[in-house]
Scaffold this active site. Sequence first.
Site, mmCIF file in Angstrom:
data_model
loop_
_atom_site.group_PDB
_atom_site.id
_atom_site.type_symbol
_atom_site.label_atom_id
_atom_site.label_comp_id
_atom_site.label_asym_id
_atom_site.label_seq_id
_atom_site.Cartn_x
_atom_site.Cartn_y
_atom_site.Cartn_z
ATOM 1 C CG ASP A 136 -1.891 1.158 1.196
ATOM 2 O OD1 ASP A 136 -2.802 1.118 0.353
ATOM 3 O OD2 ASP A 136 -1.743 2.095 2.011
ATOM 4 C CB ILE A 137 1.136 4.138 -2.282
ATOM 5 C CG1 ILE A 137 1.561 3.196 -3.406
ATOM 6 C CG2 ILE A 137 1.942 5.430 -2.339
ATOM 7 C CD1 ILE A 137 1.290 3.716 -4.794
ATOM 8 C CG ASP A 188 -3.409 3.841 -2.302
ATOM 9 O OD1 ASP A 188 -4.141 2.908 -1.914
ATOM 10 O OD2 ASP A 188 -3.077 4.794 -1.570
#
Length: 350
Positions: A183-184, A227
Amino acid sequence: MKSKYPSTILIIDDNASNTGYLTRKLETATHNVMSANSTKEAEVLLTKENFDLVLLDILMPDVNGYEFLKKNAADFQENHTPVIMVSSLDETDTIYRCLEAGAEDYVTKPYNFIVLNARINSALERKALKDKEKEYLKTIEDEKHKSENLLLNILPSPIAERLKAHEATIADAFPECSVLFADIVGFTPLSAKLGAKQLVKVLNEIFCAFDGYTEKLGVEKIKTIGDCYMVASGIPEPNPDHAKNLVEMALQMLHFFEGRDAIEGESISIRVGIHSGPVVAGVIGKKKFIYDLWGDTVNTAARMESHGIPGTIQVSEATAELIKGTHDLESRGVKEIKGKGPMKTFLVKQ
């Protein structure tokens, strides 16, 4: 009379008066005409020019027309180049041998040019249809390749082959594999500051880099969710190094964010979680189908990511056991994991 199919024609005849007469007549019909008085001359012309039709005499001073036809039959056939034999020989056996060797037609001398011209036009019409068919088939083949490449962008190659073979239900159980979620971190506040195009550009740059890592390491990208990036190893083909390969993938993901400047004052990094165990994999959907994974292993891998620390790789005890000989680990002790309860987790040292 002008031809419906103006073409480039080669006349092969050792009689100069015959080639001269035919040249004048065919040029009047808007054809481009070249001539050779021997098969040796004709061989040279064939290397320099693409001919649409060949008028070939049998009785030649060097190699006879029949042998010349046999020698070049494969090329004539590949290029759909009709060959009309023009000869004073009218024995049935000779005509049969020429047609058997690949000649399109056979005209005996002395010939009536109106009849010969009609046969030339008929041969050129068939060639035009064959050429058009070849173009259509190439277009179909090109579109097929595009479709196959598009399919390979969506599905793993072995799964795509099974889908093309019309396998009704594609579902497999894998007792051992590893699943990674990344996950960003910081992307949500960043998305509030960027325009749509700039936002997609940033995300595309990151995920394209990740796609490159999957190809390099031989792991399988499953999907992106907002994302979040999901990868698996050991599916659709078993791999004993599935856990090690995903840790290498995670390390490259972390490396991608090292030294990157803040965007609009927002710094972004990545948080990675990996778990190993059994999964079920298969294709679902009718139009926008997807190759996906199900099972507790998937859920646990997602929890490893969501309960992790930005800029680190958190792995479960199951994954730790598989990589402890190749990677240094730092125990986080027992953590309360949502939906799972207390679990031992570890960080991969970089």
